[in-house]
Design a protein around this motif. Structure first.
Motif, PDB file in Angstrom:
ATOM      1  N   LEU A 102      59.902  48.960  36.968  1.00  0.00           N
ATOM      2  CA  LEU A 102      59.713  50.278  36.360  1.00  0.00           C
ATOM      3  C   LEU A 102      60.107  50.282  34.891  1.00  0.00           C
ATOM      4  O   LEU A 102      59.509  50.995  34.079  1.00  0.00           O
ATOM      5  CB  LEU A 102      60.506  51.335  37.127  1.00  0.00           C
ATOM      6  CG  LEU A 102      59.916  51.757  38.470  1.00  0.00           C
ATOM      7  CD1 LEU A 102      60.908  52.633  39.232  1.00  0.00           C
ATOM      8  CD2 LEU A 102      58.591  52.501  38.286  1.00  0.00           C
ATOM      9  N   ALA A 103      61.112  49.490  34.540  1.00  0.00           N
ATOM     10  CA  ALA A 103      61.486  49.378  33.126  1.00  0.00           C
ATOM     11  C   ALA A 103      60.321  48.801  32.322  1.00  0.00           C
ATOM     12  O   ALA A 103      60.026  49.257  31.204  1.00  0.00           O
ATOM     13  CB  ALA A 103      62.729  48.505  32.977  1.00  0.00           C
ATOM     14  N   PHE A 104      59.661  47.804  32.888  1.00  0.00           N
ATOM     15  CA  PHE A 104      58.478  47.237  32.237  1.00  0.00           C
ATOM     16  C   PHE A 104      57.360  48.272  32.140  1.00  0.00           C
ATOM     17  O   PHE A 104      56.730  48.433  31.080  1.00  0.00           O
ATOM     18  CB  PHE A 104      57.997  46.012  33.006  1.00  0.00           C
ATOM     19  CG  PHE A 104      56.658  45.509  32.563  1.00  0.00           C
ATOM     20  CD1 PHE A 104      56.518  44.849  31.354  1.00  0.00           C
ATOM     21  CD2 PHE A 104      55.526  45.706  33.358  1.00  0.00           C
ATOM     22  CE1 PHE A 104      55.266  44.392  30.932  1.00  0.00           C
ATOM     23  CE2 PHE A 104      54.280  45.256  32.942  1.00  0.00           C
ATOM     24  CZ  PHE A 104      54.146  44.605  31.722  1.00  0.00           C
ATOM     25  N   ALA A 105      57.111  48.966  33.252  1.00  0.00           N
ATOM     26  CA  ALA A 105      56.053  49.983  33.252  1.00  0.00           C
ATOM     27  C   ALA A 105      56.337  51.067  32.214  1.00  0.00           C
ATOM     28  O   ALA A 105      55.425  51.550  31.535  1.00  0.00           O
ATOM     29  CB  ALA A 105      55.919  50.590  34.647  1.00  0.00           C
ATOM     30  N   SER A 106      57.611  51.420  32.079  1.00  0.00           N
ATOM     31  CA  SER A 106      57.991  52.444  31.091  1.00  0.00           C
ATOM     32  C   SER A 106      57.750  51.960  29.671  1.00  0.00           C
ATOM     33  O   SER A 106      57.417  52.752  28.782  1.00  0.00           O
ATOM     34  CB  SER A 106      59.464  52.815  31.263  1.00  0.00           C
ATOM     35  OG  SER A 106      59.697  53.437  32.504  1.00  0.00           O
ATOM     36  N   GLN A 107      57.941  50.677  29.449  1.00  0.00           N
ATOM     37  CA  GLN A 107      57.680  50.120  28.119  1.00  0.00           C
ATOM     38  C   GLN A 107      56.187  50.143  27.814  1.00  0.00           C
ATOM     39  O   GLN A 107      55.773  50.440  26.690  1.00  0.00           O
ATOM     40  CB  GLN A 107      58.195  48.687  28.040  1.00  0.00           C
ATOM     41  CG  GLN A 107      57.937  48.007  26.702  1.00  0.00           C
ATOM     42  CD  GLN A 107      58.559  46.627  26.630  1.00  0.00           C
ATOM     43  OE1 GLN A 107      59.771  46.483  26.549  1.00  0.00           O
ATOM     44  NE2 GLN A 107      57.725  45.598  26.669  1.00  0.00           N
ATOM     45  N   ASN A 161      54.736  60.214  35.900  1.00  0.00           N
ATOM     46  CA  ASN A 161      55.026  59.701  37.239  1.00  0.00           C
ATOM     47  C   ASN A 161      56.024  58.548  37.190  1.00  0.00           C
ATOM     48  O   ASN A 161      56.952  58.465  38.006  1.00  0.00           O
ATOM     49  CB  ASN A 161      53.729  59.237  37.916  1.00  0.00           C
ATOM     50  CG  ASN A 161      52.860  60.387  38.365  1.00  0.00           C
ATOM     51  OD1 ASN A 161      53.360  61.405  38.839  1.00  0.00           O
ATOM     52  ND2 ASN A 161      51.557  60.224  38.220  1.00  0.00           N
ATOM     53  N   ILE A 162      55.833  57.655  36.231  1.00  0.00           N
ATOM     54  CA  ILE A 162      56.739  56.520  36.095  1.00  0.00           C
ATOM     55  C   ILE A 162      58.123  56.992  35.670  1.00  0.00           C
ATOM     56  O   ILE A 162      59.142  56.568  36.241  1.00  0.00           O
ATOM     57  CB  ILE A 162      56.168  55.500  35.093  1.00  0.00           C
ATOM     58  CG1 ILE A 162      54.901  54.854  35.675  1.00  0.00           C
ATOM     59  CG2 ILE A 162      57.204  54.437  34.741  1.00  0.00           C
ATOM     60  CD1 ILE A 162      54.139  53.992  34.700  1.00  0.00           C
ATOM     61  N   LYS A 163      58.193  57.878  34.697  1.00  0.00           N
ATOM     62  CA  LYS A 163      59.494  58.381  34.231  1.00  0.00           C
ATOM     63  C   LYS A 163      60.239  59.098  35.348  1.00  0.00           C
ATOM     64  O   LYS A 163      61.444  58.892  35.549  1.00  0.00           O
ATOM     65  CB  LYS A 163      59.292  59.327  33.039  1.00  0.00           C
ATOM     66  CG  LYS A 163      58.955  58.628  31.748  1.00  0.00           C
ATOM     67  CD  LYS A 163      59.140  59.530  30.544  1.00  0.00           C
ATOM     68  CE  LYS A 163      58.146  60.665  30.516  1.00  0.00           C
ATOM     69  NZ  LYS A 163      58.249  61.454  29.250  1.00  0.00           N
ATOM     70  N   SER A 164      59.526  59.931  36.082  1.00  0.00           N
ATOM     71  CA  SER A 164      60.153  60.702  37.158  1.00  0.00           C
ATOM     72  C   SER A 164      60.666  59.791  38.268  1.00  0.00           C
ATOM     73  O   SER A 164      61.792  59.967  38.765  1.00  0.00           O
ATOM     74  CB  SER A 164      59.151  61.710  37.720  1.00  0.00           C
ATOM     75  OG  SER A 164      59.683  62.383  38.848  1.00  0.00           O
ATOM     76  N   GLN A 182      52.354  39.952  30.137  1.00  0.00           N
ATOM     77  CA  GLN A 182      53.457  40.635  29.469  1.00  0.00           C
ATOM     78  C   GLN A 182      54.678  40.741  30.375  1.00  0.00           C
ATOM     79  O   GLN A 182      55.816  40.582  29.919  1.00  0.00           O
ATOM     80  CB  GLN A 182      53.011  42.025  29.015  1.00  0.00           C
ATOM     81  CG  GLN A 182      51.994  42.021  27.884  1.00  0.00           C
ATOM     82  CD  GLN A 182      52.538  41.347  26.640  1.00  0.00           C
ATOM     83  OE1 GLN A 182      53.556  41.745  26.087  1.00  0.00           O
ATOM     84  NE2 GLN A 182      51.840  40.303  26.184  1.00  0.00           N
ATOM     85  N   LYS A 183      54.451  40.960  31.660  1.00  0.00           N
ATOM     86  CA  LYS A 183      55.580  41.043  32.585  1.00  0.00           C
ATOM     87  C   LYS A 183      56.267  39.687  32.722  1.00  0.00           C
ATOM     88  O   LYS A 183      57.490  39.614  32.883  1.00  0.00           O
ATOM     89  CB  LYS A 183      55.100  41.518  33.969  1.00  0.00           C
ATOM     90  CG  LYS A 183      56.214  41.660  35.007  1.00  0.00           C
ATOM     91  CD  LYS A 183      57.237  42.714  34.588  1.00  0.00           C
ATOM     92  CE  LYS A 183      58.236  43.043  35.683  1.00  0.00           C
ATOM     93  NZ  LYS A 183      59.122  41.918  36.024  1.00  0.00           N
ATOM     94  N   ASP A 184      55.496  38.609  32.629  1.00  0.00           N
ATOM     95  CA  ASP A 184      56.071  37.266  32.739  1.00  0.00           C
ATOM     96  C   ASP A 184      57.109  36.993  31.660  1.00  0.00           C
ATOM     97  O   ASP A 184      58.035  36.198  31.869  1.00  0.00           O
ATOM     98  CB  ASP A 184      54.978  36.193  32.658  1.00  0.00           C
ATOM     99  CG  ASP A 184      54.117  36.136  33.906  1.00  0.00           C
ATOM    100  OD1 ASP A 184      54.520  36.725  34.936  1.00  0.00           O
ATOM    101  OD2 ASP A 184      53.046  35.497  33.856  1.00  0.00           O
ATOM    102  N   ILE A 185      56.966  37.624  30.511  1.00  0.00           N
ATOM    103  CA  ILE A 185      57.907  37.386  29.400  1.00  0.00           C
ATOM    104  C   ILE A 185      58.811  38.588  29.147  1.00  0.00           C
ATOM    105  O   ILE A 185      59.543  38.624  28.159  1.00  0.00           O
ATOM    106  CB  ILE A 185      57.148  37.009  28.107  1.00  0.00           C
ATOM    107  CG1 ILE A 185      56.189  38.127  27.700  1.00  0.00           C
ATOM    108  CG2 ILE A 185      56.399  35.702  28.295  1.00  0.00           C
ATOM    109  CD1 ILE A 185      55.495  37.883  26.347  1.00  0.00           C
TER     110      ILE A 185
END
Length: 242
Positions: free
Chosen positions: A171-176, A183-186, A238-241
């Motif tokens: 979720l931290a990645f998704a927020s970035q 939806n992600i923030k909540s 991007q998630k890989d790094i």
């Protein structure tokens, strides 16, 4: 009818156990044996079978010891696993006692990765995580995307029983990537203090999991792509790094 149990294992793994009213049990992805044996003894369960999703040691490490402890137990998994088990080759279901699992091939993380669905429970191994997906180690990005799109077609009330507790990081990645997504923030705010976020529910995953949203034209346009595969490759890379 069935009851779900979870055992935290190793660093951030989950071992899942599904039981019926007779206290018979199926174990999924036992990365180690001791916590499973302790749980079985404490709850007086009768283990009937083991299901393995893929060959990585953190999902198979307890198999030998469990087989020695419970000699009548049946073990099933993909043919990529170098263990004396029942290989599920071109099988779309497996029955263990009165447990009936749909077997779904999901290449990507590994080439032989399988997941198991026993309504409403999806044991998704390292293919689908809450708010994320597994790294593409052996397959192709197209294979992983196809696998996720296959799982996305399951009923919305499907409970996602993933192999790892990665939700906060995902979720931290998704927020970035999508800092303004409500939806992600909540959801991040609602689980930020939880030590266990699984099982998740598929309807929620369709809202907060970027890897299930690559078909969205709005997201493709935002990141300057014109198809879901290119967007998926971008997100996964991007998630890989991250």
């Amino acid at each position: 009818m069935y009851q779900l149990h979870s055992i935290k294992s190793l660093k951030d793994n989950y071992i899942w156990i599904l039981t019926n009213p007779n206290n018979q049990a199926v174990i999924i992805d036992p990365g180690e044996a001791e916590p499973v044996i302790n749980y079985i003894n404490k709850h007086q369960l009768l283990p009937l079978g083991i299901l393995i999703t893929h060959h990585h040691i953190d999902h198979t490490g307890g198999v030998y010891e469990l087989k020695n402890q419970y000699q009548n137990i049946e073990i099933y998994g993909p043919s990529e696993i170098d263990l004396p088990i029942n290989y599920l080759v071109n099988q779309n279901s497996v029955c263990i006692g009165d447990f009936n699992f749909t077997v779904i091939a999901v290449p990507g993380h590994t080439l032989g990765h399988l997941v198991y669905y026993c309504k409403p429970f999806l044991f998704s191994g390292d293919t689908l995580f809450s708010a994320g997906c597994g790294r593409v180690f052996e397959g192709t990005y197209q294979q992983m995307l196809d696998s996720l799109n296959h799982l996305k077609k399951l009923p919305n009330d499907t409970l996602v029983c993933a192999g790892h507790e990665y939700t906060l990081s995902n979720l931290a990645f998704a927020s970035q990537m999508l800092p303004d997504d409500e939806n992600i923030k909540s959801y991040l705010n609602s689980i930020s203090k939880q030590s266990q976020t699984l099982p998740s529910i598929l309807s929620k995953e369709k809202q907060i999991n970027l890897f299930l949203r690559c078909h969205e034209n709005q997201l493709q346009n935002k990141f300057n792509f014109n198809n879901e595969l290119d967007l998926f490759v971008f997100f996964r890379s991007q998630k890989d790094i991250f």
